[in-house]
Enzyme design. Sequence first.
Site, PDB file in Angstrom:
ATOM      1  N   ASN A  86       0.816  -1.234   0.000  1.00  0.00           N
ATOM      2  CA  ASN A  86       0.000   0.000   0.000  1.00  0.00           C
ATOM      3  C   ASN A  86       0.841   1.271   0.000  1.00  0.00           C
ATOM      4  O   ASN A  86       0.406   2.298  -0.523  1.00  0.00           O
ATOM      5  CB  ASN A  86      -0.914  -0.025   1.237  1.00  0.00           C
ATOM      6  CG  ASN A  86      -1.551   1.326   1.499  1.00  0.00           C
ATOM      7  OD1 ASN A  86      -2.476   1.742   0.797  1.00  0.00           O
ATOM      8  ND2 ASN A  86      -1.029   2.036   2.500  1.00  0.00           N
ATOM      9  N   TYR A 163       4.257   9.517 -11.172  1.00  0.00           N
ATOM     10  CA  TYR A 163       3.290   8.757 -10.366  1.00  0.00           C
ATOM     11  C   TYR A 163       2.523   7.725 -11.201  1.00  0.00           C
ATOM     12  O   TYR A 163       2.556   6.525 -10.886  1.00  0.00           O
ATOM     13  CB  TYR A 163       2.302   9.708  -9.673  1.00  0.00           C
ATOM     14  CG  TYR A 163       1.279   8.952  -8.858  1.00  0.00           C
ATOM     15  CD1 TYR A 163       1.648   8.302  -7.687  1.00  0.00           C
ATOM     16  CD2 TYR A 163      -0.055   8.844  -9.279  1.00  0.00           C
ATOM     17  CE1 TYR A 163       0.714   7.574  -6.946  1.00  0.00           C
ATOM     18  CE2 TYR A 163      -0.984   8.125  -8.540  1.00  0.00           C
ATOM     19  CZ  TYR A 163      -0.593   7.498  -7.376  1.00  0.00           C
ATOM     20  OH  TYR A 163      -1.510   6.768  -6.649  1.00  0.00           O
ATOM     21  N   LYS A 167       2.849   3.393 -11.203  1.00  0.00           N
ATOM     22  CA  LYS A 167       1.750   2.455 -10.924  1.00  0.00           C
ATOM     23  C   LYS A 167       1.478   1.569 -12.156  1.00  0.00           C
ATOM     24  O   LYS A 167       1.057   0.426 -12.019  1.00  0.00           O
ATOM     25  CB  LYS A 167       0.492   3.223 -10.504  1.00  0.00           C
ATOM     26  CG  LYS A 167       0.642   3.993  -9.188  1.00  0.00           C
ATOM     27  CD  LYS A 167       0.729   3.061  -7.974  1.00  0.00           C
ATOM     28  CE  LYS A 167       0.614   3.842  -6.670  1.00  0.00           C
ATOM     29  NZ  LYS A 167       0.611   2.983  -5.471  1.00  0.00           N
ATOM     30  N   THR A 198      -7.406  11.816   1.579  1.00  0.00           N
ATOM     31  CA  THR A 198      -6.317  11.499   2.520  1.00  0.00           C
ATOM     32  C   THR A 198      -5.259  12.606   2.401  1.00  0.00           C
ATOM     33  O   THR A 198      -5.356  13.494   1.547  1.00  0.00           O
ATOM     34  CB  THR A 198      -5.626  10.151   2.176  1.00  0.00           C
ATOM     35  OG1 THR A 198      -4.921  10.317   0.944  1.00  0.00           O
ATOM     36  CG2 THR A 198      -6.605   9.004   2.080  1.00  0.00           C
TER      37      THR A 198
HETATM   38  P1  NAP Z   1      -1.163   8.768   2.295  1.00  0.00           P
HETATM   39  O1  NAP Z   1      -2.242   9.334   3.130  1.00  0.00           O
HETATM   40  O2  NAP Z   1      -0.133   9.715   1.753  1.00  0.00           O
HETATM   41  O3  NAP Z   1      -0.436   7.590   3.088  1.00  0.00           O
HETATM   42  C1  NAP Z   1       0.637   6.933   2.451  1.00  0.00           C
HETATM   43  C2  NAP Z   1       1.242   5.929   3.386  1.00  0.00           C
HETATM   44  O4  NAP Z   1       2.405   5.372   2.725  1.00  0.00           O
HETATM   45  C3  NAP Z   1       1.747   6.563   4.687  1.00  0.00           C
HETATM   46  O5  NAP Z   1       1.638   5.627   5.736  1.00  0.00           O
HETATM   47  C4  NAP Z   1       3.210   6.831   4.366  1.00  0.00           C
HETATM   48  O6  NAP Z   1       4.034   6.927   5.512  1.00  0.00           O
HETATM   49  C5  NAP Z   1       3.509   5.572   3.583  1.00  0.00           C
HETATM   50  N1  NAP Z   1       4.772   5.643   2.851  1.00  0.00           N
HETATM   51  C6  NAP Z   1       5.167   6.532   1.912  1.00  0.00           C
HETATM   52  N2  NAP Z   1       6.420   6.259   1.513  1.00  0.00           N
HETATM   53  C7  NAP Z   1       6.818   5.173   2.211  1.00  0.00           C
HETATM   54  C8  NAP Z   1       8.006   4.416   2.249  1.00  0.00           C
HETATM   55  N3  NAP Z   1       9.078   4.712   1.512  1.00  0.00           N
HETATM   56  N4  NAP Z   1       8.053   3.336   3.062  1.00  0.00           N
HETATM   57  C9  NAP Z   1       6.984   3.014   3.830  1.00  0.00           C
HETATM   58  N5  NAP Z   1       5.858   3.708   3.873  1.00  0.00           N
HETATM   59  C10 NAP Z   1       5.778   4.778   3.061  1.00  0.00           C
HETATM   60  O7  NAP Z   1      -1.754   8.040   0.994  1.00  0.00           O
HETATM   61  P2  NAP Z   1      -3.083   7.144   0.771  1.00  0.00           P
HETATM   62  O8  NAP Z   1      -4.071   7.995   0.096  1.00  0.00           O
HETATM   63  O9  NAP Z   1      -3.438   6.414   1.994  1.00  0.00           O
HETATM   64  O10 NAP Z   1      -2.508   6.151  -0.323  1.00  0.00           O
HETATM   65  C11 NAP Z   1      -2.261   4.775  -0.072  1.00  0.00           C
HETATM   66  C12 NAP Z   1      -2.041   4.104  -1.400  1.00  0.00           C
HETATM   67  O11 NAP Z   1      -3.197   4.295  -2.232  1.00  0.00           O
HETATM   68  C13 NAP Z   1      -0.856   4.659  -2.194  1.00  0.00           C
HETATM   69  O12 NAP Z   1      -0.165   3.599  -2.817  1.00  0.00           O
HETATM   70  C14 NAP Z   1      -1.515   5.549  -3.244  1.00  0.00           C
HETATM   71  O13 NAP Z   1      -0.733   5.659  -4.414  1.00  0.00           O
HETATM   72  C15 NAP Z   1      -2.792   4.780  -3.496  1.00  0.00           C
HETATM   73  N6  NAP Z   1      -3.867   5.579  -4.054  1.00  0.00           N
HETATM   74  C16 NAP Z   1      -4.381   6.637  -3.361  1.00  0.00           C
HETATM   75  C17 NAP Z   1      -5.410   7.366  -3.929  1.00  0.00           C
HETATM   76  C18 NAP Z   1      -6.038   8.544  -3.219  1.00  0.00           C
HETATM   77  O14 NAP Z   1      -6.843   9.274  -3.843  1.00  0.00           O
HETATM   78  N7  NAP Z   1      -5.730   8.786  -1.934  1.00  0.00           N
HETATM   79  C19 NAP Z   1      -5.937   7.033  -5.199  1.00  0.00           C
HETATM   80  C20 NAP Z   1      -5.389   5.945  -5.870  1.00  0.00           C
HETATM   81  C21 NAP Z   1      -4.366   5.225  -5.299  1.00  0.00           C
HETATM   82  P3  NAP Z   1       4.305   8.339   6.256  1.00  0.00           P
HETATM   83  O15 NAP Z   1       3.142   8.582   7.151  1.00  0.00           O
HETATM   84  O16 NAP Z   1       5.584   8.085   6.992  1.00  0.00           O
HETATM   85  O17 NAP Z   1       4.446   9.380   5.173  1.00  0.00           O
END
Ligand code: NAP
Length: 245
Positions: A86, A163, A167, A198
């Site tokens: 994730n 980005y 993916k 988020t």
């Molecule tokens: P988020 O709120 O930014 O959280 C991202 C998480 O990944 C945080 O726990 C962050 O840790 C962690 N992370 C980042 N870099 C890391 C690393 N090098 N090693 C370990 N952990 C790391 O994002 P989210 O929205 O929950 O996204 C989760 C996933 O869903 C991602 O893969 C994102 O691409 C995907 N996604 C999100 C959306 C959206 O609209 N939100 C849409 C499509 C896909 P820290 O707290 O330390 O920064």
Amino acid sequence: MQTVLITGANKSIGFETAKQLAAQGYFVFLGSRDIKKGEAAADQLKAAGYSQVQAVQINVADPASVAAAKDTVSKQISSLDILINNAGIMGGYQQMPSAISPDVLHEVFNTNFFGAVHVTQAFMELLKKSGAPRIVNVTSGLASLTLHSDPAWKYYAIKSAAYGPSKTALNAYTVALAYELRDTAFKINAVDPGYTATDFNQHRGTGSVENAARIIVKYALTGADGPTGKYFSNDINGESDESPW
Ligand code: NAP
């Protein structure tokens, strides 16, 4: 006891996925690159009544951290049932293909693509010891080359040099790994949680973390007759969640 490791589980979609799987009785290793944030997240879940959670330090972009996490987890369990890759980063919004900085390109790929591959390889031995191993690679609608080629798509103008392509590469890896393991009990899928509010997008996303985690959990718990090597999305309207590549 059934076990799961989720990377980037200290907040947002990863945290909610941890909660939903803990609610289903799974023992959840909450991956967090900052162990203090991971422990605070685990404490929050424990306070809510989910006792079977434990924080693990794992920075997916750091192979030494991934190896150390594997050692930590291996000392406690003999098999891993579910891996959810994730952890992910956007890399900022200045991603013009003609001008993106190589540093940003490398950072985004190191986390979203190479990180997921390293974690998958590190935990493969433990996953192979499960009777029904599952891997969910958390991808994005922005990974779809088919949708990016359709001017009518609602996110058509959201092009990025790092980005989206990171993916797309993760999707390709999903297909290749699922093919390699096609004659085993593995089910390996790429799942787009949809545009979710988020920190990732300063909470501009339109979906909830509950709904985002729901589709990740759905494919993490897919049955023996479930799909493998497929791409699913919360943003697809219709009877199926399946997304065009
Ligand atoms: P988020 O709120 O930014 O959280 C991202 C998480 O990944 C945080 O726990 C962050 O840790 C962690 N992370 C980042 N870099 C890391 C690393 N090098 N090693 C370990 N952990 C790391 O994002 P989210 O929205 O929950 O996204 C989760 C996933 O869903 C991602 O893969 C994102 O691409 C995907 N996604 C999100 C959306 C959206 O609209 N939100 C849409 C499509 C896909 P820290 O707290 O330390 O920064």
